[in-house]
Design a protein around this motif. Structure first.
Motif, PDB file in Angstrom:
ATOM      1  N   ALA A   1      -1.818  -5.326   0.721  1.00 24.55           N
ATOM      2  CA  ALA A   1      -2.533  -6.431   1.365  1.00 24.55           C
ATOM      3  C   ALA A   1      -1.548  -7.461   1.897  1.00 24.55           C
ATOM      4  O   ALA A   1      -1.712  -7.990   3.012  1.00 24.55           O
ATOM      5  CB  ALA A   1      -3.510  -7.075   0.382  1.00 24.55           C
ATOM      6  N   LEU A   2      -0.535  -7.755   1.135  1.00 29.25           N
ATOM      7  CA  LEU A   2       0.483  -8.707   1.572  1.00 29.25           C
ATOM      8  C   LEU A   2       1.218  -8.178   2.804  1.00 29.25           C
ATOM      9  O   LEU A   2       1.492  -8.919   3.745  1.00 29.25           O
ATOM     10  CB  LEU A   2       1.457  -8.978   0.437  1.00 29.25           C
ATOM     11  N   SER A   3       1.512  -6.892   2.824  1.00 34.67           N
ATOM     12  CA  SER A   3       2.154  -6.294   3.990  1.00 34.67           C
ATOM     13  C   SER A   3       1.232  -6.359   5.206  1.00 34.67           C
ATOM     14  O   SER A   3       1.679  -6.664   6.314  1.00 34.67           O
ATOM     15  CB  SER A   3       2.522  -4.835   3.703  1.00 34.67           C
ATOM     16  N   GLY A   4      -0.046  -6.079   4.993  1.00 34.23           N
ATOM     17  CA  GLY A   4      -0.995  -6.174   6.097  1.00 34.23           C
ATOM     18  C   GLY A   4      -1.052  -7.577   6.669  1.00 34.23           C
ATOM     19  O   GLY A   4      -1.120  -7.772   7.885  1.00 34.23           O
ATOM     20  N   ALA A   5      -0.987  -8.567   5.797  1.00 35.42           N
ATOM     21  CA  ALA A   5      -1.039  -9.960   6.243  1.00 35.42           C
ATOM     22  C   ALA A   5       0.233 -10.367   6.981  1.00 35.42           C
ATOM     23  O   ALA A   5       0.182 -11.134   7.934  1.00 35.42           O
ATOM     24  CB  ALA A   5      -1.270 -10.890   5.050  1.00 35.42           C
ATOM     25  N   SER A   6       1.376  -9.838   6.533  1.00 38.53           N
ATOM     26  CA  SER A   6       2.632 -10.273   7.144  1.00 38.53           C
ATOM     27  C   SER A   6       3.098  -9.369   8.281  1.00 38.53           C
ATOM     28  O   SER A   6       3.690  -9.846   9.237  1.00 38.53           O
ATOM     29  CB  SER A   6       3.731 -10.391   6.087  1.00 38.53           C
ATOM     30  N   ALA A   7       2.846  -8.067   8.188  1.00 42.57           N
ATOM     31  CA  ALA A   7       3.386  -7.134   9.174  1.00 42.57           C
ATOM     32  C   ALA A   7       2.312  -6.463  10.024  1.00 42.57           C
ATOM     33  O   ALA A   7       2.635  -5.806  11.002  1.00 42.57           O
ATOM     34  CB  ALA A   7       4.218  -6.071   8.465  1.00 42.57           C
ATOM     35  N   GLY A   8       1.057  -6.572   9.627  1.00 40.90           N
ATOM     36  CA  GLY A   8      -0.012  -5.907  10.371  1.00 40.90           C
ATOM     37  C   GLY A   8      -0.270  -4.505   9.850  1.00 40.90           C
ATOM     38  O   GLY A   8       0.522  -3.949   9.085  1.00 40.90           O
ATOM     39  N   LEU A   9      -1.374  -3.947  10.285  1.00 40.10           N
ATOM     40  CA  LEU A   9      -1.803  -2.635   9.795  1.00 40.10           C
ATOM     41  C   LEU A   9      -0.869  -1.522  10.264  1.00 40.10           C
ATOM     42  O   LEU A   9      -0.501  -0.642   9.493  1.00 40.10           O
ATOM     43  CB  LEU A   9      -3.243  -2.351  10.229  1.00 40.10           C
ATOM     44  N   ARG A  10      -0.460  -1.550  11.511  1.00 39.92           N
ATOM     45  CA  ARG A  10       0.388  -0.480  12.044  1.00 39.92           C
ATOM     46  C   ARG A  10       1.715  -0.401  11.294  1.00 39.92           C
ATOM     47  O   ARG A  10       2.141   0.674  10.894  1.00 39.92           O
ATOM     48  CB  ARG A  10       0.630  -0.694  13.531  1.00 39.92           C
ATOM     49  N   ARG A  11       2.374  -1.528  11.093  1.00 38.71           N
ATOM     50  CA  ARG A  11       3.663  -1.518  10.381  1.00 38.71           C
ATOM     51  C   ARG A  11       3.472  -1.230   8.894  1.00 38.71           C
ATOM     52  O   ARG A  11       4.366  -0.696   8.246  1.00 38.71           O
ATOM     53  CB  ARG A  11       4.397  -2.831  10.601  1.00 38.71           C
ATOM     54  N   SER A  12       2.314  -1.571   8.365  1.00 43.10           N
ATOM     55  CA  SER A  12       2.047  -1.289   6.945  1.00 43.10           C
ATOM     56  C   SER A  12       1.803   0.193   6.707  1.00 43.10           C
ATOM     57  O   SER A  12       1.967   0.670   5.580  1.00 43.10           O
ATOM     58  CB  SER A  12       0.844  -2.101   6.464  1.00 43.10           C
ATOM     59  N   ALA A  13       1.438   0.916   7.745  1.00 46.38           N
ATOM     60  CA  ALA A  13       1.193   2.353   7.599  1.00 46.38           C
ATOM     61  C   ALA A  13       2.442   3.088   7.115  1.00 46.38           C
ATOM     62  O   ALA A  13       2.341   4.125   6.459  1.00 46.38           O
ATOM     63  CB  ALA A  13       0.699   2.938   8.913  1.00 46.38           C
ATOM     64  N   ARG A  14       3.621   2.536   7.379  1.00 50.64           N
ATOM     65  CA  ARG A  14       4.865   3.171   6.929  1.00 50.64           C
ATOM     66  C   ARG A  14       4.996   3.167   5.408  1.00 50.64           C
ATOM     67  O   ARG A  14       5.805   3.905   4.844  1.00 50.64           O
ATOM     68  CB  ARG A  14       6.070   2.491   7.573  1.00 50.64           C
ATOM     69  N   LEU A  15       4.198   2.337   4.747  1.00 54.28           N
ATOM     70  CA  LEU A  15       4.253   2.255   3.288  1.00 54.28           C
ATOM     71  C   LEU A  15       3.394   3.332   2.619  1.00 54.28           C
ATOM     72  O   LEU A  15       3.602   3.644   1.445  1.00 54.28           O
ATOM     73  CB  LEU A  15       3.784   0.874   2.832  1.00 54.28           C
ATOM     74  N   MET A  16       2.438   3.864   3.345  1.00 55.20           N
ATOM     75  CA  MET A  16       1.474   4.795   2.745  1.00 55.20           C
ATOM     76  C   MET A  16       2.107   6.089   2.244  1.00 55.20           C
ATOM     77  O   MET A  16       1.754   6.555   1.155  1.00 55.20           O
ATOM     78  CB  MET A  16       0.329   5.041   3.714  1.00 55.20           C
ATOM     79  N   PRO A  17       3.055   6.692   2.979  1.00 53.87           N
ATOM     80  CA  PRO A  17       3.704   7.888   2.411  1.00 53.87           C
ATOM     81  C   PRO A  17       4.457   7.599   1.112  1.00 53.87           C
ATOM     82  O   PRO A  17       4.493   8.449   0.218  1.00 53.87           O
ATOM     83  CB  PRO A  17       4.671   8.330   3.526  1.00 53.87           C
ATOM     84  N   ALA A  18       5.030   6.416   1.000  1.00 57.08           N
ATOM     85  CA  ALA A  18       5.737   6.058  -0.239  1.00 57.08           C
ATOM     86  C   ALA A  18       4.759   5.967  -1.402  1.00 57.08           C
ATOM     87  O   ALA A  18       5.051   6.443  -2.508  1.00 57.08           O
ATOM     88  CB  ALA A  18       6.480   4.731  -0.057  1.00 57.08           C
ATOM     89  N   GLU A  19       3.598   5.368  -1.159  1.00 58.37           N
ATOM     90  CA  GLU A  19       2.593   5.278  -2.214  1.00 58.37           C
ATOM     91  C   GLU A  19       2.111   6.662  -2.621  1.00 58.37           C
ATOM     92  O   GLU A  19       2.036   6.994  -3.817  1.00 58.37           O
ATOM     93  CB  GLU A  19       1.411   4.417  -1.766  1.00 58.37           C
ATOM     94  N   LEU A  20       1.780   7.483  -1.633  1.00 54.18           N
ATOM     95  CA  LEU A  20       1.280   8.820  -1.926  1.00 54.18           C
ATOM     96  C   LEU A  20       2.320   9.650  -2.677  1.00 54.18           C
ATOM     97  O   LEU A  20       1.996  10.311  -3.669  1.00 54.18           O
ATOM     98  CB  LEU A  20       0.852   9.529  -0.632  1.00 54.18           C
ATOM     99  N   ALA A  21       3.566   9.612  -2.230  1.00 49.05           N
ATOM    100  CA  ALA A  21       4.624  10.375  -2.903  1.00 49.05           C
ATOM    101  C   ALA A  21       4.777   9.955  -4.362  1.00 49.05           C
ATOM    102  O   ALA A  21       4.904  10.803  -5.255  1.00 49.05           O
ATOM    103  CB  ALA A  21       5.949  10.209  -2.158  1.00 49.05           C
ATOM    104  N   ALA A  22       4.751   8.653  -4.612  1.00 50.08           N
ATOM    105  CA  ALA A  22       4.892   8.167  -5.985  1.00 50.08           C
ATOM    106  C   ALA A  22       3.723   8.614  -6.855  1.00 50.08           C
ATOM    107  O   ALA A  22       3.921   9.068  -7.988  1.00 50.08           O
ATOM    108  CB  ALA A  22       5.016   6.650  -5.993  1.00 50.08           C
TER     109      ALA A  22
END
Length: 189
Positions: A25-46
Motif C-alpha cells: 500500500a505504501l508503494s502504491g501511494a508513493s510509486a503508483g500501481l504500475r511501479r508497484s507491480a515490480r514488487l509482486m514477483p518478490a512477494e510470490l517467490a517468498a
C-alpha cells in the motif's frame, strides 16, 4: 478442504492487513500501481519458498523442533520492527531509507507468519491430489491481492509526489504493533 473453501480462506488471510500488505500500500501511494507491480514477483517467490516446503515437510519438522515456530516469529518481529523504524525516520523520498524495494518485500513476506498458516494448515499436503490446483489458486491470489493493496495505496495518494508523512508514520505504527504481537505470540508458545 474443497477449492471454494480454500479460496475463501486464502483471500481472507491474504487481505488481512499485515507487514507485506502495508509495504504494498505504501508503494502504491508513493510509486503508483504500475511501479508497484515490480514488487509482486518478490512477494510470490517468498511465499512459495515458505509454503511449498511447509506443505511437503512442515508438520513433521515442527513436531520434531517445537521451538522453530517461536524462533520464526521472533525473527519476523525483528524484521518488522526494523521496517517500522525505517518508515518512521524517513523525512523525504530522496533518502532511500523508506523506499519499498523488492528485497524488503521479499524478506518481509519470507518472515510473514501468514506463510506458516498457509503452508501448515490451508494448503493440502504435497501428496494430496489437490495440492497443485490449490497451489495455483494460492499463487494467483497472492498477485491479485497484492494489486488490490497497491491500488488501495495509490487511491490514497494526493497531488504530491510523495505520500504524506502521516501515511508513513501510520504504516510504521501498524508495523510496530504487528511486531509486538509477534513477540507476544512467540513468548506464549
Amino acid at each position: 478442504m474443497r477449492t471454494p473453501e480454500f479460496l475463501f480462506a486464502i483471500w481472507g488471510l491474504l487481505l488481512t492487513p499485515g507487514p507485506t500488505n502495508t509495504l504494498l500500500a505504501l508503494s502504491g501511494a508513493s510509486a503508483g500501481l504500475r511501479r508497484s507491480a515490480r514488487l509482486m514477483p518478490a512477494e510470490l517467490a517468498a511465499y512459495l519458498l515458505v509454503v511449498v516446503p511447509l506443505a511437503l515437510f512442515g508438520a513433521d519438522l515442527l513436531a520434531r523442533q517445537p521451538l522453530a515456530a517461536g524462533a520464526v516469529k521472533l525473527a519476523a518481529a525483528g524484521w518488522i520492527a526494523f521496517l517500522a523504524v525505517k518508515l518512521w525516520r524517513v523525512e523525504t523520498a530522496g533518502t532511500g531509507d523508506g523506499e519499498v524495494t523488492a528485497r524488503r518485500v521479499f524478506v518481509t513476506t519470507l518472515l510473514n507468519p501468514k506463510g506458516l498458516i498457509i503452508g501448515l494448515t490451508l494448503l493440502p499436503r504435497g501428496t494430496s491430489p489437490d495440492f497443485a490446483l490449490h497451489l495455483g489458486v494460492f499463487a494467483a491470489s497472492v498477485v491479485m491481492v497484492a494489486a488490490i493493496w497497491a491500488g488501495a495505496g495509490r487511491m490514497l495518494k494526493r497531488d504530491s509526489a510523495e505520500p504524506p508523512r502521516l501515511y508513513r508514520r501510520t504504516a510504521a505504527l501498524w508495523l510496530g504493533l504487528l511486531a509486538a504481537a509477534l513477540v507476544g505470540a512467540a513468548l506464549r508458545a
